[in-house]
Design a protein around this motif. Structure first.
Motif, PDB file in Angstrom:
ATOM      1  N   SER A   1      14.316 -33.255 -12.786  1.00 16.57           N
ATOM      2  CA  SER A   1      13.322 -34.325 -12.930  1.00 16.57           C
ATOM      3  C   SER A   1      12.624 -34.632 -11.611  1.00 16.57           C
ATOM      4  O   SER A   1      11.527 -35.193 -11.610  1.00 16.57           O
TER       5      SER A   1
ATOM      6  N   THR B   1       9.211 -33.227 -11.467  1.00 15.43           N
ATOM      7  CA  THR B   1       8.154 -33.872 -12.246  1.00 15.43           C
ATOM      8  C   THR B   1       7.517 -35.047 -11.503  1.00 15.43           C
ATOM      9  O   THR B   1       6.541 -35.612 -11.964  1.00 15.43           O
TER      10      THR B   1
ATOM     11  N   VAL C   1       3.365 -30.790 -14.225  1.00 19.21           N
ATOM     12  CA  VAL C   1       4.235 -30.475 -15.352  1.00 19.21           C
ATOM     13  C   VAL C   1       3.375 -30.174 -16.570  1.00 19.21           C
ATOM     14  O   VAL C   1       2.392 -30.846 -16.830  1.00 19.21           O
ATOM     15  N   LYS C   2       3.775 -29.113 -17.287  1.00 19.43           N
ATOM     16  CA  LYS C   2       3.026 -28.717 -18.464  1.00 19.43           C
ATOM     17  C   LYS C   2       3.216 -29.733 -19.582  1.00 19.43           C
ATOM     18  O   LYS C   2       4.331 -30.175 -19.838  1.00 19.43           O
TER      19      LYS C   2
ATOM     20  N   ASN D   1      11.165 -29.353 -19.571  1.00 18.88           N
ATOM     21  CA  ASN D   1      10.161 -29.277 -18.515  1.00 18.88           C
ATOM     22  C   ASN D   1       9.818 -27.847 -18.113  1.00 18.88           C
ATOM     23  O   ASN D   1      10.688 -26.986 -17.975  1.00 18.88           O
TER      24      ASN D   1
ATOM     25  N   LEU E   1       6.404 -25.960 -15.588  1.00 16.07           N
ATOM     26  CA  LEU E   1       5.250 -26.303 -14.757  1.00 16.07           C
ATOM     27  C   LEU E   1       4.024 -25.489 -15.160  1.00 16.07           C
ATOM     28  O   LEU E   1       4.138 -24.355 -15.615  1.00 16.07           O
TER      29      LEU E   1
ATOM     30  N   CYS F   1      10.254 -25.615  -6.056  1.00 12.51           N
ATOM     31  CA  CYS F   1      10.480 -26.281  -7.338  1.00 12.51           C
ATOM     32  C   CYS F   1      11.494 -25.499  -8.163  1.00 12.51           C
ATOM     33  O   CYS F   1      11.254 -24.346  -8.503  1.00 12.51           O
TER      34      CYS F   1
ATOM     35  N   THR G   1      12.866 -26.094 -11.553  1.00  9.43           N
ATOM     36  CA  THR G   1      12.775 -26.961 -12.723  1.00  9.43           C
ATOM     37  C   THR G   1      14.105 -27.021 -13.466  1.00  9.43           C
ATOM     38  O   THR G   1      14.456 -28.036 -14.043  1.00  9.43           O
TER      39      THR G   1
END
Ligand SMILES: [Zn+2]
Length: 826
Positions: A674, A677, A686-687, A748, A750, A799, A801
């Motif tokens: 997190s 994000t 974030v997508k 999540n 990206l 990053c 995720t």
């Protein structure tokens, strides 16, 4: 009640020993231990203490074995016979069923702040040791009870010491008062903030590791793990909820029913509330109920309402729940469990025997064998897998060469390969057949998708190994157990350490810490006919002239203490790739690392990183509380890690600016889960879901239950496995092939990082491999980045995720995380 039948005192009561009745105060761990020692001293013919280790903070771990003098007298032969019943004894002597007592193992207080259960253990010990009650005498004739009063002494004392420091002379039952609000990180977990009730199979923590040795030496027929849940909940006991793993037998289920009925009898007669068959499922293999269950036992979780209740609290029924009540309930189910086990000890033993006879004769599940290919690049990970199997008493052999048909883990398709001698074979035709099936089957069979934990953990993915699951029995022979002796060959020109796993990281960084300047190759190279991958660490005297011969001594010392491979190098002239003097061979500077901790940070996630540095890497790390960030001297930090958590400093203009300036000057920020994000300001996007429904109500876990015992890891994808495409020319993916299996705990992903970024680990389409995923999420988890590096001036944001260190069991993630720390941004 058993409690009131006590008479003819020959033994010190808990109240006499403690100076208060059980439940009047919380008992510090050393006083618990003191009482157990006292009773063992007073009744050595009925109670035997067995120390099994100590915690990170040095507290003793032990169990008390309690039975009749006759059973205690022949305890060792009971134990050995019990292992023969399970077909796991060292000798081949026949097991004797007649007169074999049932073993009942009671585990108290694995979660430190669920503190009533250790108090209950005092009552259980006293009552069983006293044997003044004729029913108890009768039960113990055919039952041996093993009491672990506290599985997590460090966590328990963290809670108890804190609570005792904030409670007044009389407790305050108002639920908002501070004594019901534990500060970060809370006492649930152990010293490193690990949940010990997720660690039974992996045994990453020393408490589990030491305890499991003892556990597997005994193999009880019944195991109970005592817990507490929120204080508004009534008591929970077996039978458990769906999903059950399909390896669980009808007998195991039906015995849980017998236990539940007996408990209900006592609870009804006292007018106590309870519930069964909800919330607590039997699937994830690393709990105190599932692990024993997958090892032939009746494994159960009991839950008293009580987390945060302190000595007393007003609950939602406007009733005051006291510690005395809580301890009494756990004591009651303890005794009731022993009663049922005693009354059915004959069938417990014969069903236990049958279970293990069936395991060795017919195995378990659809697959008869699992084959792990022993490719040269997998040596480190195979060794790690063997260690895990050893810790769990799982047998393995090596394949004999020949064709093998089965499902290939990489493709999910039926395929034919040629096994080589040296490939690992794990057969399900062995005593721990169920455990093998649960740990290895490519896809977990779910009776239902509502579960409170991850739904995928298949070891070939977790260890990054090439494997086949076969319905045939694969031919094999014993593994040559003579481990390779560590050798050191002195080389004037220097040494190469292939960057292929945790041992290599540990070896290279310890040599570096000893004062040797390290270098690494940005590109693959070949020298003297041997190929080395990008990321290979070079330890060469050329950069370390001042050390003289001491250089070789340091390398030798660490090499001989390491599992890593290290190769002597004869020349700096390479056959392919860049010469060691070229600029493509760079200095590897060891970073000064800060990990943010404190309120807002997910303690489990923070603890995983802390423990990784402290215990697995033996590399220094500073934990800095987020609220102290304003006072940090950024110039003394090279890498800062944000684990899963809420980072309010990012909303503080001055602090966010200081952090950005630090990155622009070369600082490296590693963000996980997190935390990723929250970096939108710095170009990490974030997508969004393409399907709105995904994030709304079709979650698999209802939010009411999240605060309960088995806190859900995610409402959307409770731990599923995905295949990530890697750019292994980037330092973040050094040491990996072109793909990596990741354990996804959330939804999540990206947007691909642009311009200044590198998309190192991406999900294409159709990347889902195993485990449950909510509807609609599959389409979102595609065509995006999971692992990436964003440049910020001269610095970087890494990053991650997904969390490669989740519970520290995803062995193949450890190098990825190490790359983020040591390789990126050099
Ligand atoms: Zn618990």
């Amino acid at each position: 009640m058993f409690y009131s039948l006590l008479s003819a005192q020959k033994l010190t009561t808990p109240a006499e020993f403690l100076g208060y009745s059980v439940g009047q105060k919380f008992t510090p761990h050393h006083r618990l231990v003191g009482y157990f020692e006292r009773i063992a001293q007073q009744a050595p013919e009925r109670v035997k203490l067995m120390p099994y280790g100590s915690t990170n903070e040095g507290r003793p771990l032990m169990v008390a074995v309690v039975s009749t003098p006759g059973n205690i007298d022949r305890l060792e032969s009971i134990r050995v016979n019990n292992l023969r019943l399970a077909n796991v004894a060292r000798d081949r002597a026949a097991a004797i069923e007649a007169d074999a007592p049932a073993l009942v193992w009671l585990s108290y207080n694995v979660h430190g702040n669920e503190a009533s259960s250790s108090e209950a253990s005092l009552l259980t010990l006293y009552t069983l040791a006293l044997q003044s009650d004729t029913a108890v005498q009768r039960w113990l004739k055919n039952t041996v009870v093993i009491i672990d009063p506290c599985l997590n002494p460090d966590g328990r004392d963290r809670y108890v010491n804190w609570y005792n420091s904030v409670v007044g002379e009389k407790y305050d039952p108002a639920n908002l008062s501070r004594e019901h609000r534990e500060p970060w990180p809370g006492g649930r977990t152990n010293h490193y903030y690990f949940d010990l009730n997720r660690d039974w199979a992996w045994q990453i923590q020393i408490e589990s590791h030491q305890r499991m040795k003892l556990y597997l030496d005994w193999m009880p027929q019944v195991h109970v793990d005592f817990h507490e849940q929120g204080y508004n909940e009534p008591y929970y006991f077996a039978p458990a909820a769906e999903p059950f793993h399909e390896v669980i037998t009808p007998w195991q289920r039906s015995f849980q029913n017998s236990i539940g009925k007996n408990h209900a009898r006592y609870f009804d007669s006292n007018g106590w509330l309870y519930f069964t068959k909800q919330v607590f499922d039997l699937l994830y293999p690393s709990y105190g109920d599932t692990y024993p269950t997958y090892n032939g036992s009746i494994g159960m979780t009991y839950e008293q309402g009580g987390i945060g209740a302190g000595l007393g609290v007003i609950n939602k029924d406007e009733d005051t729940l006291t510690l005395t009540d809580r301890a009494l309930h756990h004591f009651t189910t303890s005794m009731s469990t022993i009663e049922v086990a005693a009354n059915q000890s004959g069938s417990l033993i014969s069903e236990f025997r049958k279970y293990f006879n069936q395991a060795v004769s017919t195995g378990q599940g659809v697959y008869k064998s699992y084959l792990i290919r022993n490719r040269p690049q997998d040596a480190v990970r195979i060794r790690a897998l063997q260690q895990l199997l050893d810790r769990n008493g799982i047998r393995y052999e090596q394949a004999t060469a020949g064709p093998v048909k089965g499902v290939h883990y990489a493709t999910g398709k039926e395929t034919m390969i040629t096994a080589q001698a040296g490939d690992l074979v794990i057969s399900t035709l062995q005593p721990r057949a169920a455990m093998v099936t649960v740990l290895f089957e490519p896809r977990t069979k779910l009776a239902d998708t509502v579960t409170y934990d991850i739904t995928a953990w298949s070891l070939p993915y977790a260890y990054g190994l090439d494997a086949i699951a076969s319905k045939d029995k694969i031919a094999s022979q014993p593994v040559n157990q003579e481990g390779e002796k560590r050798r050191f060959v002195r080389s004037t020109y220097g040494y190469a350490i292939p960057w292929d796993g945790l041992p290599a990281v540990r070896l290279a960084t310890s040599i570096g810490k000893a004062g040797i300047v390290l270098r690494y190759a940005e590109q693959p190279f070949t020298t003297a006919g041997k190929s080395f991958a990008a990321g290979t660490v070079l330890v060469i005297p050329a950069s370390n002239q001042h050390l003289g011969e001491r250089f070789h001594e340091i390398v030798k010392e660490y090499t001989l203490n390491s599992d890593a491979a290290i190769f002597p190098i004869a020349t700096g002239l390479v056959d392919a790739g860049s010469d060691f003097g070229s600029e493509r061979v760079r200095n590897l500077r060891l970073p000064r690392v800060v990990l943010l901790s404190g309120e807002g940070v997910n303690a489990n996630a923070c603890g995983e990183i802390w423990q990784f540095f402290d215990q697995q890497l033996k590399y220094p790390i500073s934990l800095v509380n987020q609220q102290d960030l304003g006072r940090m001297n950024w110039s003394q930090v090279d890498v800062m890690i944000l684990s899963d958590g809420n980072y309010s400093f990012l909303a503080n203009k001055d602090q966010a600016e200081a952090c950005k300036k630090w990155m622009q000057g070369g600082g490296r920020l590693i963000a996980l889960e997190s935390a990723v994000t929250q970096l939108g300001e710095w170009g990490v996007k974030v997508k969004k879901s393409e399907d709105k429904k995904t994030e709304s109500t079709d979650s698999v876990v209802t939010s009411d239950y999240q605060a309960r015992e088995r806190d859900a890891v995610s409402a959307i994808t409770p731990g599923s496995i995905w295949q990530v495409q890697l750019d292994n020319s980037h330092p973040l993916a050094y040491g990996y092939p072109k793909s990596y299996y990741t354990l996804k705990l959330d939804g999540n992903i990206l947007e691909p990082l642009s311009e200044e970024g590198w998309n190192v680990g991406v999900l294409g389409s159709g990347a889902h491999v195993a485990g449950f995923v909510g509807n609609g999420l599959k389409s979102k988890l595609a065509n995006g980045t999971l692992f990436g590096v964003q440049s910020v001036g001269r610095g970087q944001i890494v990053c991650l995720t997904d969390n490669p260190l989740f519970r520290s069991f995803w062995e193949n993630g450890k190098l990825l995380f190490s790359n983020a720390v040591f390789m990126v941004g050099q």
